[in-house]
Each structure stands twice: as structure tokens, then as C-alpha cells.
Design a protein around this motif. Structure first.
Motif: not given
Ligand SMILES: NC(=O)c1ccc[n+]([C@@H]2O[C@H](COP(=O)([O-])OP(=O)(O)OC[C@H]3O[C@@H](n4cnc5c(N)ncnc54)[C@H](O)[C@@H]3O)[C@@H](O)[C@H]2O)c1
Ligand SMILES: [Zn+2]
Length: 352
Positions: A103-105, A108-110, A128-131, A136-138, A172-174
Motif C-alpha cells: 500500500g501507501g505510506g 508502510g509506516d504502520l 509500495p503502491t503509491t508513488l 519516499d516512505s518505503s 489506478t492512483l487518483p
Molecule cells: N516513513 C517515511 O519515511 C515517510 C516518508 C514520507 C511520508 N510518509 C508517510 O506516508 C503517509 C502518506 O502516504 P501515502 O500518500 O502513500 O498515503 P496512503 O497510504 O494513505 O495512500 C493514499 C490513498 O491511496 C490509496 N491507494 C494506495 N495505492 C493505491 C493505488 N495504487 N491505486 C489507488 N488507490 C491507492 C490508499 O488506499 C489511500 O486511500 C503519511 O502518513 C506520511 O507521514 C512516511
């Protein structure tokens, strides 16, 4: 497929490419013998990619159990962490079993934080599935949950053992989520990879994610290798972030992180031009790449509000805060500023 090695205390590979969700099991099996694997994902990701990831790990011999939680930042909480830890304990996970964050960040963080504390530490994989998560976070091993007093206040440095990034997931990302991730890519180009800025500003972006993510991860990996625990060199990754965090707060989080960082990078770059710290024209190159992703380039908040907020930033040390200013596209420097200097620098950046 590209492979980037992260030379952290505990080194690990990052696999980047198309179709990797279906190959995740095979790639994990290169490193691990079959064992139990908790596949952690939010509900959106579970419905988009969960079944294929599960099939891939199962086919490679892993005994997969899915842990699905509600999407969103609110799930980065002690309550969710505790539920996940209880889930592992009830199913008798041992230290040699695996967690996988798909999944997203947030995921990954959790998951990373859970892995850092479960039985005093077990291994985990990032998928990771978000850019944003991909670039960054992964990578880098920062894990955390939020507290009432603020974001990411409880966490650990705990590196993943493997990162598998399937760039097909970005389809599929918004649009707004993709743009926010792109803001971080633009940041990497500004701090160390000038050619990346051209790639990002070009027309063929959807076709080049594999290359773009690889370049960003190389950059992040280099900084992590120098400064695994975020004490010094890693500060360069905060380019645009001090002002960005202030903008996020002032907008009550209506401006998303990537959008705020985009504005923050513009403020710092325009200021650097005014100060003669870098040549004129850099801010227009930066604005060109940001605009290609419909990211904002002008900041609507005044210098006073930004400066007072920025000085409450946790990155502050005594009377000084370290800003990151560009010398050129691809080259940034740390610049310690007092509160008065900070206000002046922001004023210059805003043209006030
Ligand atoms: N650990 C680190 O070094 C680090 C660095 C930067 C950010 N972060 C953390 O990352 C978090 C933000 O991460 P994020 O932006 O990925 O948010 P997120 O994980 O909430 O994902 C954003 C949304 O996109 C959806 N989604 C995920 N992959 C998808 C896909 N491929 N297609 C459609 N929808 C998808 C998710 O269900 C969610 O609703 C914050 O909590 C931030 O603090 C951590
Ligand atoms: Zn960021």
C-alpha cells in the motif's frame, strides 16, 4: 526490472518494475524460505491488488494471512498498531515470520513500526503502491504512528528487508495522489539529479515511471547510507518541507503534503535567486516540472505566518533552523537560519 541496493546497516534490495505484484512471491522466495506472512493493506488496496499479491506469495510457498484496515491517515494510530500486534500474536507469529506492507505510506509506516516492536523486532517487506511510498516512505526505515500531539511522534528506525515496487499500481492512483508523489520526485531532481527534472517535465512521463522511481530511490538510498538515523546529511531530503509543513498546517491540511512541498520548494528557490545563492532561472525550471503535474507554484500565505509556524517545526535546533537552499538544479545546501533570517528569506521567496 531495476534493482537498487540500499547500503543501510542491514542492506536490502529495492526491485522496481512493471508486473511485480505477480512476481512478489518469487522475489521474496529468493531471500526467505517459506514461512507465515501477514499481508497488511488498507481496504482500497486490498480490493485492487490484494488477491493477486496473496496468490503470488501463496504460489511461492508462503502461508498468507491478510490484515485489512480502514484507509486513511487516522489508521496510523496506536489503536491500529495494537490491533495488528494482537492479530500477529493470536495467530502465533514468531520472530522468523514475515510482515508485508502492501500500500501507501500509511500502510508502510504502520507495518514497519509493528515489525520493529513485535517480539522485539521481526522482518518486513515493503510493497509500495503509491508513488509517494515508492520514492519516499518505503525506503529508509522510518516507521511511525501519529499521536494526539502530532504526526509521527512515536516510531522507530527499522529497515525493511526487501522492497518490491510494481509501477503498474500507479495507473489506478487518483490524479491528485500521483501529483503529490511527483512533487517528491521533483525534490529528488533538485537535490541531486538534474536530468530527472527534464524527465518529469517531459511528455512521456506515464511510460517512464520505472526509470523515474529508480533515480529517486538511488538518491534516497545514497542519503540513507550516509545518515541512517536522520541526524545530518539526511536533512537535505527536507528541501521544501519546512515551509511545506507550515503550509499544510495553515491550510488545516486542505493543501496536501506534496502540494505544500511544491510551494515550499518554490519559496526557497525564489529566495535563493534573490539572495544570489543560485543563478536566476532555476525557479522557472522548477515551476515547469511542477506545472506538468498541476502542482501549485504560488504560496497564498504571508511570510509572518509561515515563519512563526516553521519555527515550531521539530527540525528546529535551539535558535536556529536548517533550511535547504538550491545552488543549481541538482545541487542543494544546508543553510542554518535564525528566526529573523528565516522571515526575511521567506519574504524574498514570496516577493513581499
Ligand atoms: N516513513 C517515511 O519515511 C515517510 C516518508 C514520507 C511520508 N510518509 C508517510 O506516508 C503517509 C502518506 O502516504 P501515502 O500518500 O502513500 O498515503 P496512503 O497510504 O494513505 O495512500 C493514499 C490513498 O491511496 C490509496 N491507494 C494506495 N495505492 C493505491 C493505488 N495504487 N491505486 C489507488 N488507490 C491507492 C490508499 O488506499 C489511500 O486511500 C503519511 O502518513 C506520511 O507521514 C512516511
Ligand atoms: Zn515529503
Amino acid at each position: 526490472m531495476k534493482i537498487v541496493e540500499v547500503a543501510a546497516g542491514k542492506p536490502y534490495p529495492v526491485y522496481i518494475g512493471g508486473g511485480l505484484n505477480d512476481r512478489a512471491g518469487v522475489l521474496a522466495a529468493l531471500r526467505y524460505s517459506p514461512r507465515k506472512l501477514a499481508l497488511v493493506m488498507d481496504r482500497n488496496v486490498a480490493s485492487l491488488f490484494g488477491a493477486r499479491a496473496e496468490a503470488s506469495f501463496s504460489a511461492a510457498g508462503f502461508r498468507v494471512e491478510k490484515y485489512v484496515f480502514e484507509p486513511g491517515e487516522d489508521s496510523k494510530s496506536f489503536e491500529e498498531l495494537s490491533r495488528l500486534l494482537e492479530f500477529l500474536a493470536e495467530r502465533e507469529y514468531g520472530r522468523n515470520d514475515l510482515l508485508a506492507a502492501l500500500g501507501g505510506g500509511v500502510t508502510g509506516d504502520l507495518t514497519g513500526f509493528a515489525a520493529s516492536v513485535y517480539q522485539r523486532g521481526c522482518e518486513y517487506i515493503q510493497l509500495p503502491t503509491t508513488l509517494l511510498a515508492a520514492v519516499d516512505s518505503s525506503v529508509g526505515g522510518k516507521t511511525a504512528v501519529n499521536m494526539r500531539a502530532g504526526k509521527n511522534l512515536a516510531g522507530a528506525f527499522w529497515q525493511p528487508s526487501l522492497v518490491i515496487c510494481d509501477c503498474d499500481a500507479f495507473a489506478t492512483l487518483p490524479a491528485r495522489e500521483l501529483s503529490c508523489g511527483a512533487a517528491e520526485c521533483v525534490k529528488y531532481s533538485m537535490i541531486g539529479n538534474p536530468a530527472l527534472l527534464g524527465l518529469l517535465a517531459g511528455d512521456a512521463v506515464p511510460l517512464r515511471w520505472e526509470e523515474i522511481v529508480e533515480r529517486c530511490v538511488i538518491q534516497k538510498a545514497a542519503v540513507v547510507a550516509l545518515d541512517e538515523r536522520d541526524t545530518d546529511a539526511r536533512q537535505i531530503l527536507n528541501f521544501g518541507h519546512t515551509i511545506g509543513h507550515a503550509i499544510e498546517h495553515l491550510s488545516k491540511f486542505k493543501v496536501l503534503h506534496g502540494e505544500a512541498v511544491a510551494m515550499g520548494m518554490m519559496v526557497m528557490t525564489r529566495a535563493a535567486e534573490q539572495m544570489g545563492f543560485c543563478a536566476p532561472g532555476i525557479s522557472s525550471a522548477l515551476a515547469g516540472a511542477l506545472s506538468a503535474f498541476d502542482l501549485p507554484t504560488d504560496c497564498p500565505y504571508p511570510a509572518d505566518a509561515l515563519a512563526s509556524h516553521a519555527f515550531t517545526d521539530k527540525k528546529r535546533r535551539g535558535d536556529e533552523i536548517t533550511l535547504i537552499l538550491p545552488r543549481a538544479v541538482g545541487e542543494c545546501e544546508l543553510y542554518p537560519a535564525t528566526v529573523n533570517e528565516l522571515r526575511e528569506i521567506i519574504r524574498m521567496g514570496l516577493g513581499e
